[in-house]
Each structure stands twice: as structure tokens, then as C-alpha cells.
Write a protein that holds these residues in place. Structure first.
Motif, PDB file in Angstrom:
ATOM      1  N   LEU A  58       0.895  -1.166   0.000  1.00 35.06           N
ATOM      2  CA  LEU A  58       0.000   0.000   0.000  1.00 35.06           C
ATOM      3  C   LEU A  58       0.924   1.204   0.000  1.00 35.06           C
ATOM      4  CD1 LEU A  58      -2.616  -0.790   2.819  1.00 35.06           C
ATOM      5  CD2 LEU A  58      -3.059  -0.614   0.412  1.00 35.06           C
ATOM      6  N   PRO A  59       0.527   2.284  -0.623  1.00 35.11           N
ATOM      7  CA  PRO A  59       1.426   3.444  -0.589  1.00 35.11           C
ATOM      8  C   PRO A  59       1.470   4.072   0.803  1.00 35.11           C
ATOM      9  CG  PRO A  59      -0.614   3.960  -1.753  1.00 35.11           C
ATOM     10  CD  PRO A  59      -0.701   2.523  -1.379  1.00 35.11           C
ATOM     11  N   SER A  60       2.518   4.818   1.084  1.00 35.82           N
ATOM     12  CA  SER A  60       2.633   5.472   2.388  1.00 35.82           C
ATOM     13  C   SER A  60       1.873   6.791   2.366  1.00 35.82           C
ATOM     14  CB  SER A  60       4.108   5.741   2.699  1.00 35.82           C
ATOM     15  OG  SER A  60       4.181   6.693   3.737  1.00 35.82           O
ATOM     16  N   LEU A  61       0.751   6.793   3.067  1.00 33.15           N
ATOM     17  CA  LEU A  61      -0.076   8.004   3.083  1.00 33.15           C
ATOM     18  C   LEU A  61       0.660   9.156   3.767  1.00 33.15           C
ATOM     19  CD1 LEU A  61      -2.826   9.169   2.331  1.00 33.15           C
ATOM     20  CD2 LEU A  61      -3.691   8.393   4.536  1.00 33.15           C
ATOM     21  N   GLY A  62       1.443   8.824   4.801  1.00 37.80           N
ATOM     22  CA  GLY A  62       2.214   9.863   5.500  1.00 37.80           C
ATOM     23  C   GLY A  62       3.106  10.617   4.521  1.00 37.80           C
ATOM     24  N   LEU A  63       3.797   9.886   3.643  1.00 36.58           N
ATOM     25  CA  LEU A  63       4.699  10.546   2.694  1.00 36.58           C
ATOM     26  C   LEU A  63       3.910  11.355   1.661  1.00 36.58           C
ATOM     27  CD1 LEU A  63       7.442   7.792   2.141  1.00 36.58           C
ATOM     28  CD2 LEU A  63       7.581   9.875   3.530  1.00 36.58           C
ATOM     29  N   LEU A  64       2.731  10.863   1.298  1.00 37.18           N
ATOM     30  CA  LEU A  64       1.938  11.624   0.308  1.00 37.18           C
ATOM     31  C   LEU A  64       1.448  12.942   0.913  1.00 37.18           C
ATOM     32  CD1 LEU A  64      -0.085   8.754  -1.444  1.00 37.18           C
ATOM     33  CD2 LEU A  64       2.135   9.730  -2.062  1.00 37.18           C
ATOM     34  N   TYR A  65       1.204  12.924   2.236  1.00 33.69           N
ATOM     35  CA  TYR A  65       0.853  14.186   2.909  1.00 33.69           C
ATOM     36  C   TYR A  65       2.042  15.136   2.924  1.00 33.69           C
ATOM     37  CZ  TYR A  65      -3.909  13.412   4.559  1.00 33.69           C
ATOM     38  OH  TYR A  65      -5.264  13.258   4.619  1.00 33.69           O
ATOM     39  N   LEU A  66       3.234  14.595   3.222  1.00 33.18           N
ATOM     40  CA  LEU A  66       4.419  15.464   3.232  1.00 33.18           C
ATOM     41  C   LEU A  66       4.632  16.071   1.856  1.00 33.18           C
ATOM     42  CD1 LEU A  66       7.222  13.621   5.232  1.00 33.18           C
ATOM     43  CD2 LEU A  66       5.389  15.075   6.069  1.00 33.18           C
ATOM     44  N   ALA A  67       4.449  15.234   0.828  1.00 34.54           N
ATOM     45  CA  ALA A  67       4.635  15.737  -0.539  1.00 34.54           C
ATOM     46  C   ALA A  67       3.722  16.943  -0.769  1.00 34.54           C
ATOM     47  CB  ALA A  67       4.336  14.631  -1.547  1.00 34.54           C
ATOM     48  N   ALA A  68       2.489  16.829  -0.261  1.00 33.42           N
ATOM     49  CA  ALA A  68       1.527  17.929  -0.455  1.00 33.42           C
ATOM     50  C   ALA A  68       1.936  19.177   0.324  1.00 33.42           C
ATOM     51  CB  ALA A  68       0.138  17.462  -0.023  1.00 33.42           C
ATOM     52  N   CYS A  69       2.776  19.006   1.326  1.00 37.20           N
ATOM     53  CA  CYS A  69       3.181  20.154   2.164  1.00 37.20           C
ATOM     54  C   CYS A  69       4.561  20.675   1.788  1.00 37.20           C
ATOM     55  CB  CYS A  69       3.186  19.750   3.637  1.00 37.20           C
ATOM     56  SG  CYS A  69       1.568  19.290   4.241  1.00 37.20           S
ATOM     57  N   THR A  70       5.129  20.151   0.700  1.00 31.25           N
ATOM     58  CA  THR A  70       6.470  20.582   0.312  1.00 31.25           C
ATOM     59  C   THR A  70       6.396  21.971  -0.327  1.00 31.25           C
ATOM     60  OG1 THR A  70       7.028  18.283  -0.075  1.00 31.25           O
ATOM     61  CG2 THR A  70       8.516  19.918  -1.035  1.00 31.25           C
ATOM     62  N   GLU A  87       9.437   3.091  -3.726  1.00 34.58           N
ATOM     63  CA  GLU A  87       9.226   2.018  -2.750  1.00 34.58           C
ATOM     64  C   GLU A  87      10.535   1.268  -2.573  1.00 34.58           C
ATOM     65  OE1 GLU A  87       6.594   0.972  -1.014  1.00 34.58           O
ATOM     66  OE2 GLU A  87       4.911   1.940  -2.006  1.00 34.58           O
ATOM     67  N   ALA A  88      10.933   1.005  -1.332  1.00 35.40           N
ATOM     68  CA  ALA A  88      11.987   0.028  -1.092  1.00 35.40           C
ATOM     69  C   ALA A  88      11.252  -1.299  -0.946  1.00 35.40           C
ATOM     70  CB  ALA A  88      12.736   0.364   0.178  1.00 35.40           C
ATOM     71  N   GLU A  89      11.647  -2.293  -1.700  1.00 34.76           N
ATOM     72  CA  GLU A  89      10.894  -3.560  -1.714  1.00 34.76           C
ATOM     73  C   GLU A  89      11.173  -4.367  -0.442  1.00 34.76           C
ATOM     74  OE1 GLU A  89       8.671  -3.890  -3.940  1.00 34.76           O
ATOM     75  OE2 GLU A  89       9.317  -2.305  -5.296  1.00 34.76           O
ATOM     76  N   SER A  90      10.462  -5.511  -0.323  1.00 32.45           N
ATOM     77  CA  SER A  90      10.563  -6.306   0.909  1.00 32.45           C
ATOM     78  C   SER A  90      11.977  -6.787   1.201  1.00 32.45           C
ATOM     79  CB  SER A  90       9.669  -7.533   0.821  1.00 32.45           C
ATOM     80  OG  SER A  90       8.406  -7.134   0.445  1.00 32.45           O
ATOM     81  N   ASP A  91      12.837  -6.845   0.188  1.00 30.73           N
ATOM     82  CA  ASP A  91      14.213  -7.278   0.450  1.00 30.73           C
ATOM     83  C   ASP A  91      15.043  -6.148   1.060  1.00 30.73           C
ATOM     84  OD1 ASP A  91      14.516  -5.553  -1.638  1.00 30.73           O
ATOM     85  OD2 ASP A  91      15.392  -6.994  -3.034  1.00 30.73           O
ATOM     86  N   GLY A  92      14.397  -5.003   1.296  1.00 29.68           N
ATOM     87  CA  GLY A  92      15.098  -3.903   1.961  1.00 29.68           C
ATOM     88  C   GLY A  92      15.983  -3.098   1.022  1.00 29.68           C
ATOM     89  N   ALA A  93      15.862  -3.348  -0.285  1.00 33.27           N
ATOM     90  CA  ALA A  93      16.732  -2.635  -1.236  1.00 33.27           C
ATOM     91  C   ALA A  93      16.044  -1.387  -1.771  1.00 33.27           C
ATOM     92  CB  ALA A  93      17.078  -3.563  -2.390  1.00 33.27           C
ATOM     93  N   GLU A  94      16.808  -0.310  -1.858  1.00 31.65           N
ATOM     94  CA  GLU A  94      16.253   0.934  -2.376  1.00 31.65           C
ATOM     95  C   GLU A  94      16.526   1.034  -3.875  1.00 31.65           C
ATOM     96  OE1 GLU A  94      18.800   0.446  -0.585  1.00 31.65           O
ATOM     97  OE2 GLU A  94      20.440   1.863  -0.892  1.00 31.65           O
ATOM     98  N   PRO A  95      15.623   1.655  -4.630  1.00 22.11           N
ATOM     99  CA  PRO A  95      15.903   1.807  -6.059  1.00 22.11           C
ATOM    100  C   PRO A  95      17.054   2.794  -6.286  1.00 22.11           C
ATOM    101  CG  PRO A  95      13.786   2.790  -5.468  1.00 22.11           C
ATOM    102  CD  PRO A  95      14.356   2.223  -4.222  1.00 22.11           C
ATOM    103  N   ILE A  96      17.782   2.575  -7.325  1.00 22.79           N
ATOM    104  CA  ILE A  96      19.003   3.325  -7.583  1.00 22.79           C
ATOM    105  C   ILE A  96      18.727   4.824  -7.798  1.00 22.79           C
ATOM    106  CG2 ILE A  96      19.098   2.873 -10.096  1.00 22.79           C
ATOM    107  CD1 ILE A  96      22.045   2.406  -7.786  1.00 22.79           C
ATOM    108  N   GLU A  97      17.549   5.113  -8.377  1.00 23.83           N
ATOM    109  CA  GLU A  97      17.231   6.524  -8.691  1.00 23.83           C
ATOM    110  C   GLU A  97      17.185   7.402  -7.448  1.00 23.83           C
ATOM    111  OE1 GLU A  97      15.640   3.764  -9.694  1.00 23.83           O
ATOM    112  OE2 GLU A  97      14.051   4.304 -11.107  1.00 23.83           O
TER     113      GLU A  97
END
Ligand code: B12
Ligand code: SF4
Length: 432
Positions: A31-43, A53-63
């Protein structure tokens, strides 16, 4: 950070074989993180925003390494994965801000891994964090209590538009924040220390309409702790949602059963399931658990009737039980089966008592020297035992959840409950 977390190997194996488990993990896998979507709206204006998203293996995307500032939202179960990501990003020169339930109670721990740590609700603090990052300010802790309190009637619309095309099973919307009750083990928004608040219903409808525009026929999950505390506001909410023709799920307490007009409106407004924390089938084990009015022990004698009443209106109940409360002996596993077979809630959720950091439960068990591995936050999954129960051993508790899971989530038991739900619903609907 996506995905569900469990470390117990037997439960993981069971999860792959029991249909009920598999179905539920698929639903909540992401599910997306609603907390982060609120922060985005307050930027503040002038910044480019990306959601990863960092996937379940704990890896972050390179971008993510291309960002100047990365905001990470934290729950306890994934906190060490989050710290590892934060450490890697900072070594690469990227500034990191952390907030959310875990770091709000352990800010000093988090400050060893992040430049900026936020305690509490993020909306009004976030512009100051962005500003601090822009001027390369030194690492620090920000407290929401030092800023204007979040005005619930003026929350911006979460930036659902930045989620891109990743297919989420559900999208989250908040209609309320917090909960008026105080259960000893509760690690929800109640931890953010603000009072229980309800949003204006037209703004909730506005947010849902925005999601539906981006993702037609999306299933909506309310990221609330306890939606229908105030019945007349609840009816107003349902009336506002009716024209949207959406299907939704929420969490609420059992008092929703007290108002049949509300239940009728909930069904007509698209509510198809409510998750209710019954915690234990009978009052004995519940006494003292809710620390404001002993509310859960008071409700317990009416549980069976209340679940049936809700289901007779077409709203399926996901009945949640917490295993390993202080008064639970190994008899509780059988008692839950008996309750479930008698009442037929559409769904059942069983979790283990979990001492989340910052909760009165954690403090008490620590004092009683009953935490098996203090600070092993990765075990805060609701499925891993990390304390010594009083009336059974940790192993008996583990064996109990394996056994109960096998009984409750078999094809046959699942079919039986669902049949029970539909017959409760049909009986109500058919003319007498
Ligand atoms: C939706 C949800 C999920 C989604 C999460 C999606 C996501 N990526 O966020 C899914 C289904 C994936 C999920 C999974 C799990 N969940 Co969950 N989940 C929830 C739920 C129902 C709502 C969370 C929510 O959206 N709240 C609304 C937003 C607006 O509030 P918020 O996140 O707190 O954000 C505010 C502040 O905290 C702060 N903030 C948050 N992040 C940040 C970041 C920065 C930088 C800043 C400045 C501020 C900030 O500002 C925000 C706005 O004010 C909560 C119950 C609850 N009411 O909190 C449980 C809850 C968070 N989950 C819980 C648990 C245990 C889990 C799992 C471990 C279960 C499991 N065994 O797998 C996993 C872990 C997932 C993971 N990958 O880490 C516990 C966590 C307790 C804790 N202390 O960790 C909760 C509280 C449920 C409970 N009562 O036990 N979950
Ligand atoms: S009723 Fe639920 S949300 Fe409210 S305090 Fe108890 S466990 Fe937390």
C-alpha cells in the motif's frame, strides 16, 4: 517500504500453504505510504518530488541516489532496513529525513542514521525540514509540538498523483486521526499524542474522488484507527460517500453495532468490511487492557451479538484477536475457535501480543524483565514472540498460533465462515 514482515520460519511456511493467509498477504503486500503523500503535499514550491518504494528485500531503487533529500517513513518492523538505507544514502552525500511511528518514540536512536528526525505529525514541520536541508543545516530533531498543531479541517489533498503506475491493491485515505481509547499495547496513531479528530466529510469525498480519477474503481482502505466513534458524523460521512460509488474497508470499534441506521448507511456508502479489535473472546482476559474506561472488557459480553448485527447489514467483520495476553492460558486457542464457529465473522485475524516501543506494554514488560530481546525492533511484526507470556511459555504461544492458523485459515473453515456471513446478511434482507 513495501511488503509484510515476519521472521518466524514456520509461520512463513504456513503463509505459503494456507489459503486464508495467502489471500490476506496479497491484499496488504503493498500500500502506498499516506504519511509521505501528505508530506509531498506540504512541500514548499520549487522542488521536484518523486515517490519510491523500497521492496521487501530492503533494497532501495538506484534513482533515489539522485535526490537531494530523502524522506523515509518508519514502522518498527522495518526500522533496521530503513537505517541501512539511510546510512547508504548519507555515505553517498544525500540528506535523509526520518519520521513516522517508530522514530517518533525513539528519535535519538534515529538521529544516528538520519540528518533530520521528526517527532509526531509531519505536515507543519516538513517545510522547516526542507528548508534545513536546503541550507545544509546540521543534524537535528524537530518536534511537531514546537509548530502549529495540525488543523484536521485544513489537511491538503495527499499527492496521489506522484505514485506513478505501480499497481497498488488498495489506496489509503484518512477520515479520522487517532482513537479515544488507550489500549496498553496500541502502537497506532494514538502514539502521535494528538487527540481523536474527524475530518470534514466533503474533504474525504474530495480525496477519494481524486484517487478514483487516477485509478478508476480503486478499492479504498481508510488508514484510520477507529472510524465510527461519533455516530452522527459517521452517518454524514456515509452520505457524502454514497454518490462516489466506491467500495471501502475500515477499522472501527464494536460500538458501530449500536446504531443500525449507521450500519445501513455504511453498506449503502460502499463499506464492505470492517476490522474490529475484539482482542479476546471473553471479558476475563480483557480486564484492564483498555486503560481509560476498561472499554474492551465492558464490550466483550456483547461481542457475538454485535458481530452478527454488523454482518446482517452486509458489512463483513474481520475479527481480530491478540494471542498471549497476561490472562491467556493455552485454552485461549480453543476459545477463539469456539467463538468463531458460533459467530461466523467473515474473516479472522490472529496476531501475537507485541511490545512496540513507546507503548505502556513495552515499559511494563521491560520493568518485569519479560522482554526476550530488548530493542529487537525487527521482531515487532505482530507474528514474532519477543516476550515471556505469564501463563504459557513462548514456545506454547508459537505452537498455539501455528495450530490456530491451521484451523482458521483452512479452505473448509474459510468457506464455512463466508457461508455464515452470507446467511446472516440474507436473513436480514429477506422479507419476514
Ligand atoms: C496502511 C498500513 C500499512 C501499510 C503501509 C503502507 C506504507 N508504506 O506506509 C501496509 C499494509 C504495507 C502495512 C504493513 C505493515 N504494518 Co501497518 N499499518 C497501516 C495503518 C493501518 C495505517 C498507516 C497510515 O497510513 N497512517 C496514516 C498516515 C497519515 O500516518 P503516519 O504514517 O503515521 O504519518 C504521519 C506521521 O507519522 C508523520 N510521518 C510519517 N512518516 C514520515 C516521514 C517523515 C520524513 C516525516 C517528516 C514525517 C513522517 O507524518 C505523517 C502525517 O502526519 C497503521 C495503523 C495506524 N493507524 O497507523 C498500521 C501500522 C502502522 N502497521 C503496523 C505493522 C506492525 C505493520 C507490519 C509490520 C505488519 C507485518 N507483519 O508485516 C507491516 C510493516 C510494513 C513495512 N513494510 O514496514 C503497526 C506499526 C507499529 C509500529 N510502531 O511499527 C501499525 C501501527 C498497526 C498496529 N496498530 O499495530 N501497514
Ligand atoms: S481501540 Fe484500537 S486504535 Fe484504539 S487504542 Fe485500542 S488498539 Fe489502539
Amino acid at each position: 517500504m513495501s511488503g509484510v514482515r515476519t521472521h518466524d520460519k514456520r509461520l512463513l511456511e504456513l503463509g505459503l500453504t494456507l489459503p486464508g493467509f495467502v489471500e490476506r498477504s496479497r491484499v496488504v503486500a503493498s500500500l502506498p505510504s499516506l504519511g509521505l503523500l501528505y508530506l509531498a503535499a506540504c512541500t514548499p514550491a520549487g522542488h521536484e518530488l518523486r515517490y519510491f518504494e523500497a521492496e521487501s528485500d530492503g533494497a532501495e531503487p538506484i534513482e533515489v541516489y539522485l535526490c537531494d533529500l530523502v524522506a523515509i517513513s518508519t514502522f518498527s518492523a522495518q526500522i533496521f532496513e530503513a537505517y541501512a538505507i539511510a546510512d547508504r544514502l548519507r555515505r553517498a552525500g544525500v540528506k535523509v529525513a526520518m519520521g513516522g511511528l517508530h522514530v517518533s518514540v525513539l528519535p535519538e536512536e534515529a538521529l544516528q542514521h538520519a540528518d533530520y528526525v521528526v517527532i509526531g505529525e509531519g505536515e507543519n514541520v516538513w517545510p522547516a525540514v526542507v528548508e534545513a536541508a536546503a541550507r545544509q543545516a546540521d543534524p537535528t530533531i524537530f518536534r511537531a509540538s514546537d509548530f502549529e498543531p495540525v488543523e484536521i479541517s485544513r489537511l491538503p489533498m495527499p499527492r496521489y498523483d506522484i505514485l506513478g503506475d505501480r499497481a497498488y491493491n488498495r489506496y489509503t485515505v484518512q477520515t479520522t486521526r487517532g482513537c479515544p481509547w488507550r489500549c496498553e499495547f496500541c502502537a497506532s496513531t494514538v502514539m502521535l499524542r494528538a487527540p481523536y479528530r474527524r475530518r470534514p466529510v466533503d474533504q474525504v469525498a474530495r480525496d477519494i474522488a481524486a484517487i478514483e480519477k487516477l485509478h478508476p474503481q480503486a478499492f479504498i482502505e481508510f488508514a484510520d484507527d477507529n472510524t465510527f466513534v461519533a455516530k452522527s458524523w459517521g452517518k454524514e460521512l456515509c452520505r457524502a460517500l454514497m454518490p462516489l460509488n466506491v467500495k471501502w474497508f475500515t477499522e472501527t470499534d464494536i460500538s458501530a453495532a449500536d446504531d443500525e441506521e449507521l450500519l445501513d448507511l455504511m453498506y449503502r456508502a460502499g463499506c464492505r468490511q470492517v476490522l474490529i479489535g475484539l482482542e479476546s473472546p471473553s471479558a476475563g482476559a480483557l480486564s484492564g487492557l483498555e486503560q481509560r474506561a476498561d472499554q474492551k472488557a465492558r464490550w466483550a459480553p456483547r461481542y457475538a451479538e454485535a458481530v452478527r448485527t454488523i454482518q446482517s447489514h452486509g458489512v463483513a467483520v474481520s475479527a481480530c484477536f491478540v494471542l498471549g495476553l497476561d490472562r491467556h492460558t493455552t485454552d485461549v486457542f480453543r476459545e477463539i475457535i469456539e467463538f468463531v464457529e458460533e459467530v461466523d465473522p467473515f474473516d479472522v485475524q490472529i496476531t501475537l501480543l507485541t511490545p512496540f516501543p513507546g507503548t505502556p506494554l513495552y515499559e511494563r514488560l521491560l520493568k518485569e524483565e519479560r522482554i526476550l530481546q530488548p530493542r529487537a525492533w525487527q521482531l515487532c511484526t505482530l507474528f514474532d514472540v519477543n516476550y515471556r507470556p505469564t501463563r504459557m511459555t513462548p514456545q506454547e504461544l508459537r505452537e498455539g498460533i501455528y495450530w490456530l492458523g491451521g484451523q482458521l485459515y483452512s479452505d473448509e473453515a474459510t468457506r464455512r465462515r463466508r457461508k455464515g456471513f452470507f446467511s446472516q446478511f440474507r436473513n436480514e434482507r429477506s422479507p419476514v
